[in-house]
Structures are given as C-alpha cells and as structure tokens.
Scaffold this active site. Structure first.
Site, mmCIF file in Angstrom:
data_model
loop_
_atom_site.group_PDB
_atom_site.id
_atom_site.type_symbol
_atom_site.label_atom_id
_atom_site.label_comp_id
_atom_site.label_asym_id
_atom_site.label_seq_id
_atom_site.Cartn_x
_atom_site.Cartn_y
_atom_site.Cartn_z
ATOM 1 N N ASN A 92 48.564 52.675 40.716
ATOM 2 C CA ASN A 92 48.690 52.470 41.939
ATOM 3 C C ASN A 92 47.472 52.467 42.867
ATOM 4 O O ASN A 92 47.583 51.764 44.014
ATOM 5 C CB ASN A 92 49.749 53.265 42.516
ATOM 6 C CG ASN A 92 50.084 52.907 44.069
ATOM 7 O OD1 ASN A 92 50.431 52.200 44.392
ATOM 8 N ND2 ASN A 92 49.640 54.023 44.973
ATOM 9 N N ARG A 97 55.257 50.630 49.491
ATOM 10 C CA ARG A 97 54.636 50.079 48.567
ATOM 11 C C ARG A 97 53.091 49.478 49.046
ATOM 12 O O ARG A 97 52.284 49.521 48.054
ATOM 13 C CB ARG A 97 55.149 48.559 48.374
ATOM 14 C CG ARG A 97 56.284 48.656 46.991
ATOM 15 C CD ARG A 97 57.291 49.727 47.269
ATOM 16 N NE ARG A 97 58.397 49.954 46.344
ATOM 17 C CZ ARG A 97 59.767 49.386 46.324
ATOM 18 N NH1 ARG A 97 59.918 48.558 47.449
ATOM 19 N NH2 ARG A 97 60.356 49.590 45.344
ATOM 20 N N ARG A 125 53.943 56.787 31.125
ATOM 21 C CA ARG A 125 54.526 57.229 32.215
ATOM 22 C C ARG A 125 54.038 56.628 33.374
ATOM 23 O O ARG A 125 52.722 56.454 33.254
ATOM 24 C CB ARG A 125 54.348 58.749 32.501
ATOM 25 C CG ARG A 125 54.874 59.253 33.786
ATOM 26 C CD ARG A 125 54.241 60.840 34.229
ATOM 27 N NE ARG A 125 54.815 61.022 35.525
ATOM 28 C CZ ARG A 125 54.093 61.107 36.508
ATOM 29 N NH1 ARG A 125 52.834 61.014 36.615
ATOM 30 N NH2 ARG A 125 54.372 61.746 37.721
ATOM 31 N N ASP A 161 52.915 56.554 36.778
ATOM 32 C CA ASP A 161 52.651 57.301 38.033
ATOM 33 C C ASP A 161 52.816 56.680 39.054
ATOM 34 O O ASP A 161 52.567 55.442 39.210
ATOM 35 C CB ASP A 161 51.133 57.845 37.976
ATOM 36 C CG ASP A 161 51.079 58.944 39.080
ATOM 37 O OD1 ASP A 161 51.583 59.764 39.219
ATOM 38 O OD2 ASP A 161 50.132 58.421 39.972
ATOM 39 N N GLU A 198 57.761 56.851 37.302
ATOM 40 C CA GLU A 198 57.922 58.198 38.294
ATOM 41 C C GLU A 198 58.308 57.492 39.502
ATOM 42 O O GLU A 198 57.839 57.058 40.220
ATOM 43 C CB GLU A 198 56.751 58.830 38.344
ATOM 44 C CG GLU A 198 56.815 60.278 39.072
ATOM 45 C CD GLU A 198 55.887 60.485 40.286
ATOM 46 O OE1 GLU A 198 56.009 61.427 40.833
ATOM 47 O OE2 GLU A 198 55.015 59.732 40.630
HETATM 48 C C1 ARE Z 1 45.179 64.998 46.844
HETATM 49 C C2 ARE Z 1 45.306 65.968 48.145
HETATM 50 C C3 ARE Z 1 45.745 65.267 49.488
HETATM 51 C C4 ARE Z 1 44.578 64.276 49.645
HETATM 52 C C5 ARE Z 1 44.689 63.231 48.417
HETATM 53 C C6 ARE Z 1 43.620 62.132 48.692
HETATM 54 O O1 ARE Z 1 46.166 66.998 47.625
HETATM 55 O O2 ARE Z 1 45.742 66.207 50.336
HETATM 56 O O3 ARE Z 1 45.099 63.353 50.852
HETATM 57 O O4 ARE Z 1 44.264 63.872 47.247
HETATM 58 O O5 ARE Z 1 42.375 62.823 48.838
HETATM 59 C C7 ARE Z 1 48.573 64.526 43.032
HETATM 60 C C8 ARE Z 1 48.917 65.556 43.857
HETATM 61 C C9 ARE Z 1 48.238 64.986 45.365
HETATM 62 C C10 ARE Z 1 46.945 64.839 45.299
HETATM 63 C C11 ARE Z 1 46.696 63.503 44.360
HETATM 64 C C12 ARE Z 1 45.618 62.829 44.198
HETATM 65 O O6 ARE Z 1 50.173 65.973 44.034
HETATM 66 O O7 ARE Z 1 48.410 66.219 46.161
HETATM 67 O O8 ARE Z 1 46.328 64.303 46.709
HETATM 68 O O9 ARE Z 1 47.267 64.135 43.075
HETATM 69 O O10 ARE Z 1 44.705 63.868 43.685
HETATM 70 C C13 ARE Z 1 55.191 61.328 46.182
HETATM 71 C C14 ARE Z 1 54.921 60.124 45.430
HETATM 72 C C15 ARE Z 1 54.918 60.399 44.063
HETATM 73 C C16 ARE Z 1 53.799 61.537 43.800
HETATM 74 C C17 ARE Z 1 54.180 62.661 44.531
HETATM 75 C C18 ARE Z 1 53.140 63.701 44.607
HETATM 76 O O11 ARE Z 1 56.229 59.127 45.580
HETATM 77 O O12 ARE Z 1 54.535 59.452 43.117
HETATM 78 O O13 ARE Z 1 54.369 62.395 46.048
HETATM 79 N N1 ARE Z 1 53.679 61.895 42.467
HETATM 80 C C19 ARE Z 1 52.436 61.478 41.491
HETATM 81 C C20 ARE Z 1 52.101 62.348 40.558
HETATM 82 C C21 ARE Z 1 51.103 63.546 41.498
HETATM 83 C C22 ARE Z 1 50.082 62.730 41.867
HETATM 84 C C23 ARE Z 1 50.490 61.312 42.561
HETATM 85 C C24 ARE Z 1 51.521 60.853 42.066
HETATM 86 C C25 ARE Z 1 49.258 60.469 42.781
HETATM 87 O O14 ARE Z 1 52.935 63.130 39.762
HETATM 88 O O15 ARE Z 1 50.676 64.720 40.495
HETATM 89 O O16 ARE Z 1 49.462 63.352 43.316
HETATM 90 O O17 ARE Z 1 48.569 60.035 41.653
HETATM 91 C C26 ARE Z 1 59.519 62.883 48.834
HETATM 92 C C27 ARE Z 1 59.452 61.381 48.314
HETATM 93 C C28 ARE Z 1 58.543 61.321 47.037
HETATM 94 C C29 ARE Z 1 57.287 61.806 47.482
HETATM 95 C C30 ARE Z 1 57.463 63.383 47.838
HETATM 96 C C31 ARE Z 1 56.303 63.959 48.247
HETATM 97 O O18 ARE Z 1 60.425 63.570 47.917
HETATM 98 O O19 ARE Z 1 60.669 60.941 47.966
HETATM 99 O O20 ARE Z 1 58.323 59.837 46.699
HETATM 100 O O21 ARE Z 1 56.595 61.824 46.376
HETATM 101 O O22 ARE Z 1 58.379 63.410 48.973
HETATM 102 O O23 ARE Z 1 55.569 63.489 49.297
HETATM 103 CA CA CA Z 2 50.754 50.666 46.482
#
Ligand code: ARE
Ligand code: CA
Length: 483
Positions: free
Chosen positions: A98, A152, A189, A191, A227
C-alpha cells in the site's frame, strides 16, 4: 483463492514473526513438518527502512522489492521456501504494497532513498507514483476512518501512499509478487488492504501467476488473505474484500478473548454458535487468530486481546480455536518484549542482527523467543485439528456457564473448565471405545501416553474430572492418540 494450498490433512499455520529464513527452514524440517503444521506466515521479505533502535515496524516501511531484509538474503529465502515445501509446509508472505517508507534513508539491501521526495530508486518509484493529489485531507494523512476515500487515498500514519491504480505501480507490485510465486510461495497476507481499493486489488490478483505446478499441481492460484480490521462501526467492511480471498476476521480473537476473560458477562457456553452466529463472516472466508503482531502490543485493533503474557487463558482460547471448525487459523509465535516499549525489535546482537532461535531439550524456545507454537497444549491441538478434519461439532455439552465439551464427529473430543469450581461429569465423547491419551497433560509418543489416560466406555461416555486449579483445565483426546 481462499484455499490455503496446504498439503493434505494440515490445517494450522503459524506466524514466525521476525524469524530469520535460516531458522524457519530448520523449523519446517525439525518441527512444523513432523508436527502437522500447514504453513508459515513470514515477515515482509523485501528491502525495508532501517530506523533508529531497529523497531519491528521498520519492516512495514518498504524501500524496494529486493529480497534482502533483516530476516536474510534472497538465497536464504529461496532455500527456506524449498525446504519448507519439501517438508509439507507452505510459505505465506506478508506483502506490504500500500505504501513505501516514511523514515530512514538507506535500506536493508543498501539502497539509498529519499522518503521526503518520494524517491525510491530501488524499484524505481518517484513522486509521480504516489497519490497525494487524490487525498483531500489537510494533513495528507487519514484523519477519519468514516470516509472511505481518505482511508484509501491518504497516507496511513504518514506512509507515502502508492498509486496502486496506476499501471506502472501495479506492474511493479505484480512483478514482485510473481517472483515470490515462482520461488514457491503459496500465498500472501495483503497488509493494509483496507487502504487499497478492492477493484485495484482484484486487478492485481488477476495478474498473478499460477503456483509452480511441479510443487502444487496444475492451475493452482495463490492463497490470499486481506488485512482489513472490521470490528463494526466503519463504512469499510471485511465483506468488501471476501469476494477475492479470505479476510482476517479480527472479531474472532477479540470476542474469544473477551469470553475466556469473562468480560461483559461472557461465558464459554455462548460459544456454541461461534462464527457466523456471532455476526462474523462465513467460515470459508475467514483467516483467524487469537492475537497478531499488532494487537499483542496495542497496535491495530488493540483491546482485551489475550497473548502469551496471560499464558493460562491464552492456552484455553487457542485450544478452543483449534478445536472449533471455523476459519483458517494462524498461531502467533512471538518474541518477548518489554510492555512499556511496543517498538522493541526481535532478540538481536545490538547491531541489528537478529539472533538465532534457541531450542531447549523440552521443545520450548529460549533466548527471548516465546514460540507459542511449541507449547505442548498448542502443538498438540494442531494435531487435534488434523485428526478432526472436516467433521462437524457434535455432542455439545455445557453447564450453563463456563464448562463446555464437544466432539468433532467421532474423531476428537475436548472439555474445558473455565469456571471457579471443579468439573465432575459423565460426558458423551462420540468416540469409539478405548483408551486415549489426554494431549493437554502429556504427549502420545511411540504408543505410550505421558499424560492422563482417558477411558471411553462402550457407549461413548467417559467420566471427566477437571479441577479449576489445574494449570490447563482441559482434556483433549482424538483418534490419532489412541492407546
Ligand atoms: C510507524 C510509527 C508511526 C509513524 C510511521 C511512519 O509507529 O508513528 O507515523 O511509522 O513513520 C506498523 C506499525 C506502525 C508503524 C508502521 C510503519 O503498527 O506503528 O508506523 O508499521 O513502520 C490501521 C490499519 C492497519 C494497520 C494498523 C496498524 O488499517 O492496516 O493500523 N496494520 C498493518 C500492519 C502493521 C503495520 C501496517 C499495517 C503498515 O499489521 O504492523 O504498521 O504497514 C482502527 C481501524 C484500523 C486501524 C486501527 C489503528 O481499529 O479500524 O483500520 O488499523 O484503528 O489505527
Ligand atoms: Ca492507499
């Protein structure tokens, strides 16, 4: 496809979070293959940002699609996939497509890049390949999950958002994923799928190769699970994606954790219709887990999720999950971390090099690796699920509270006591007469049982006694562990 492409009679995968490829290859041969596991979800294999302190989440910041990461090199990745496939264990790749990196300037494969200028020469992606002009929020970030356009088109936590609808971008992603398929990966998966348009993802999936026929047979499609965190209350639903693959059903782990913790008046007896009866997506559409790498440390869905930190209740929840016929389970396999530091990376030498996983004589792990999948009560339940196969739930019994029992046809039977008093009861097991090994209290090895022996009478009944003070207040028996 929604089919995990497992080898026959294997039904449980494991997420070897942050493991090195060399360790995963060994684990497939020495443990996962012999113990009947179906697959491994691996950490993102492509080049990622190197962030100060080496947090685990640097791997969710792609720099290029070169296969050189904290988990190892391309050669090591290829060796792992081959050895795991030979052991009957599939590899599923966590595909971060993404967005690209927001931090750092040199990636894990040595590529220089400039996240501010959106210049990623290792792919190459440039500013034209990101969707900033489509995003209408002031900050350029997602500000409101009730607006699907910004979810999105805007940046997820500041991560430069790829224009997946653009042919050039889509083709680079397809090229990356097809390279993995050609190596022998069985699925992905996806992401942050919530942050990509379903139609773009459908186009992407349509461009993926079939799996190599020499390993998987003819015309086999990659297994896809998205996810999409849908706990209700947002306009984007997991069912917006289930027509293309499975979706991680986050309500499963949340609800199950609440039940086992007895939160909100929940009781085990209410699990008798767990799944669609609780408003979840259909069985064949769901990928499930108790916890994942995000919510075990307060990222993502968060909440009252059970983790290895609550090991007794975690084993109860996992036993139910693996005994119950719903979804495709992925067991979280963690490393220990300080709960005040949710960024902490895997056990390492301090220079960013991940340590080898240590294996103890009793099969458990050391060196900071938790290896939930190597806990007896968990790996034996993976075998229980294989023994149960596609048999339906029968012989449900409950005490109106937190004591339950059920069989899977005439193949397997489990009893759980999560009440504050003992369970003492004659129960119908559905199993043929004989003596069975209780796989919670011990192992079935070379025809002998190191735990409790359970006698099933000619009428299928057995007398069950489970004290509420037992470490594992459960009994589980199945036809593959019959004395
Ligand atoms: C990191 C830092 C941030 C910084 C960013 C950019 O922590 O502070 O702004 O870098 O510099 C993981 C970590 C993040 C990390 C990111 C990139 O969790 O903290 O950011 O890696 O290094 C949403 C998304 C969902 C996502 C979760 C975490 O919808 O897709 O947030 N999960 C996946 C992975 C994560 C990963 C990412 C995506 C990014 O599993 O491990 O992030 O690739 C509600 C909503 C959800 C939302 C949730 C939290 O429940 O319904 O949709 O999930 O709130 O916001
Ligand atoms: Ca997007």
């Amino acid at each position: 496809t929604k089919d995990p492409n497992s080898a026959p009679n294997r039904h449980t995968a494991v997420h070897l979070f942050e493991w090195k490829w060399t360790d995963i290859a060994n684990e497939c041969e020495r443990f996962l293959g012999p113990y009947g596991f179906s697959g491994v979800q691996v950490s993102p294999p492509n080049e990622h940002a190197l962030i100060d302190g080496r947090p685990w989440w640097q791997r969710y910041q792609p720099v290029s699609y070169k296969l050189q990461s904290r988990s190892g090199s391309e050669a090591e990745f290829i060796d792992m996939v081959n050895r795991c496939n030979n052991a009957g264990v599939r590899i599923y790749v966590d595909a971060v497509i993404n967005h690209m990196a927001a931090g750092g300037n040199r990636g894990s494969a040595g590529t220089s890049y400039n996240p501010g200028a959106k210049d990623f020469p290792g792919v190459p992606f440039s500013a034209w390949d990101f969707g900033d002009s489509l995003c209408k929020t002031g900050s350029g970030n997602i500000e409101n999950y009730n607006d699907p356009d910004q979810v999105r088109n805007c940046k997820l936590v500041g991560l430069p958002d790829l224009l997946v609808s653009k042919d050039f971008v889509l083709d680079k992603i397809v090229e990356f994923m097809n390279r993995l398929i050609n190596i022998g990966v069985a699925g992905f998966r996806i992401d942050a799928a919530k942050h990509m348009w379903p139609n773009d993802l459908n186009k992407l999936i349509g461009k993926l190769n079939n799996l190599p026929s020499q390993t998987f047979g003819n015309n086999k499609r990659p297994f896809i699970y998205f996810e999409v965190i849908d706990l209700g209350g947002e306009p984007i639903k997991n069912t917006d994606y289930t027509w293309m693959g499975r979706v991680s059903e986050f309500r499963y782990g949340k609800f199950l954790s609440e039940v086992v913790r007895k939160k909100f008046g929940q009781k085990l007896k209410y699990l008798n219709n767990f799944g669609t009866g609780w408003g979840m997506i259909p069985d064949g559409d769901a990928q499930i887990m108790v916890d994942n790498h995000d919510n075990q440390r307060g990222h993502g869905a968060g909440g009252d999720i059970l983790t290895f930190f609550d090991s007794r209740l975690y084993k109860i929840a996992t036993a139910f999950m693996l005994a119950w016929p719903y979804g495709y389970p992925v067991i979280m396999s963690s490393y220990n971390f300080n709960r005040n530091n949710d960024a902490q990376g895997p056990p390492s030498d301090g220079n960013g090099n991940t340590n080898n996983v240590i294996i103890n004589a009793d099969l458990s792990c050391g060196g900071g690796w938790i290896c939930e999948h190597r806990w007896r009560q968990i790996y034996n339940m993976a075998r229980f699920r294989n023994a149960a196969g596609f048999q339906p739930v029968q012989n449900w019994w409950d005490n109106g509270n937190n004591q339950i029992a059920f069989s899977r046809g005439n193949k397997a039977f489990i009893v759980i006591n999560n009440d504050d008093h003992s369970l003492d009861q004659w129960l119908q097991t559905g199993l043929p007469q004989g003596q069975y090994c209780d796989i919670m209290s011990g192992n079935f090895e070379q025809g002998r049982c190191t735990g409790k022996v359970i006698t099933v009478e000619g009428d299928g009944r057995t007398k069950v006694t489970i004290s509420n003070s037992e470490e594992d207040p459960m009994i589980a028996i199945h036809v593959d562990a019959k004395l």
